[in-house]
Design a protein around this motif. Structure first.
Motif, short mmCIF file in Angstrom:
data_model
loop_
_atom_site.label_atom_id
_atom_site.label_comp_id
_atom_site.label_asym_id
_atom_site.label_seq_id
_atom_site.Cartn_x
_atom_site.Cartn_y
_atom_site.Cartn_z
N TRP A 24 15.68 26.48 0.58
CA TRP A 24 15.60 26.54 2.04
C TRP A 24 16.28 27.80 2.52
CZ3 TRP A 24 20.17 26.67 4.78
CH2 TRP A 24 21.33 26.24 4.11
N THR A 25 15.90 28.19 3.71
CA THR A 25 16.52 29.37 4.31
C THR A 25 16.87 29.04 5.76
OG1 THR A 25 14.36 30.23 4.96
CG2 THR A 25 15.26 31.02 2.87
N PRO A 26 17.93 29.60 6.27
CA PRO A 26 18.28 29.35 7.68
C PRO A 26 17.37 30.18 8.59
CG PRO A 26 19.90 30.79 6.67
CD PRO A 26 18.95 30.38 5.58
N THR A 27 17.10 29.63 9.76
CA THR A 27 16.28 30.36 10.73
C THR A 27 17.20 31.01 11.75
OG1 THR A 27 16.08 28.50 12.24
CG2 THR A 27 14.43 28.68 10.47
N VAL A 34 12.37 24.84 5.02
CA VAL A 34 12.17 24.48 3.61
C VAL A 34 10.99 25.30 3.11
CG1 VAL A 34 11.67 22.62 2.00
CG2 VAL A 34 13.10 22.19 4.00
N THR A 35 11.20 26.01 2.01
CA THR A 35 10.18 26.95 1.54
C THR A 35 9.37 26.44 0.36
OG1 THR A 35 11.84 28.03 0.16
CG2 THR A 35 11.47 28.95 2.38
N ASN A 36 9.62 25.25 -0.12
CA ASN A 36 8.80 24.72 -1.19
C ASN A 36 8.15 23.41 -0.73
OD1 ASN A 36 11.24 23.34 -1.23
ND2 ASN A 36 11.06 22.85 -3.40
N ASP A 37 7.29 22.85 -1.54
CA ASP A 37 6.54 21.63 -1.18
C ASP A 37 7.44 20.41 -1.32
OD1 ASP A 37 4.55 19.85 -0.57
OD2 ASP A 37 3.74 19.82 -2.61
#
Length: 138
Positions: A24-27, A34-37
Motif C-alpha cells: 500500500w502507499t499513502p495518498t 492498496v496497490t495489489n489485488d
C-alpha cells in the motif's frame, strides 16, 4: 513510503495468498491506496455476527421497547386528559408538571410548588399526585 506485509502462520499449510505481499502507499489526503489485488479478502465477507446482532436489536425493540413506549404514551395521555378536566392549563405546563412528578417519584417538589405551580392549592396538588400515581402504577 511503501510498506510490504506478508503474514505466514507456521501451524498451517501455506496458502496462495500468504506468499503475496500486501502493498500500500499513502495518498496526498492521508488515505491508503492498496496497490495489489485484495478482492479475495472481501468477496465472501461473513456478516453472520453483524446480522445476528442486528436481529437481536430489532427483536428487543419489537418485544420490549415498543410495548413499553406504547404503554407510557397511553398513560401520559390519560394523565393529561385528567389534568385537562381539572384545570385550564397550557400543554407545555401539563408536560412540565408530568416531568417534575416523574423526576420526583410522583410527588411535586416544594420548589415546583413555590415557583411554577404556586397557583395550585395543597388539595389540588394532592389530587394531581393521586392522578399521577393511578396512571403510572406499575
Amino acid at each position: 513510503m511503501v510498506l510490504a506485509v506478508a503474514q505466514e502462520n507456521p501451524n498451517t499449510a501455506p496458502c496462495p495468498q500468504a506468499s503475496k505481499a500486501q502493498v500500500w502507499t499513502p495518498t496526498e489526503k492521508f488515505n491508503v491506496e492498496v496497490t495489489n489485488d485484495t478482492s479475495d479478502f472481501y468477496r465472501f465477507f461473513d456478516a453472520t455476527p453483524h446480522a445476528t446482532f442486528l436481529y437481536s436489536c430489532v427483536q428487543k425493540t419489537i418485544e420490549v421497547d415498543l410495548p413499553y413506549e406504547t404503554e407510557f404514551l397511553r398513560r401520559y395521555d390519560q394523565f393529561r386528559a385528567a389534568i385537562d378536566e381539572m384545570f385550564d392549563m397550557p400543554a407545555r405546563t401539563v408536560d412540565l408538571l408530568f416531568r417534575f412528578m416523574q423526576q420526583n417519584s410522583g410527588q411535586l417538589s416544594a420548589r415546583a410548588r413555590g415557583k411554577e405551580f404556586a397557583a395550585l392549592t395543597d388539595h389540588e396538588v394532592e389530587r394531581v399526585e393521586n392522578i399521577y400515581s393511578n396512571f403510572n402504577a406499575t
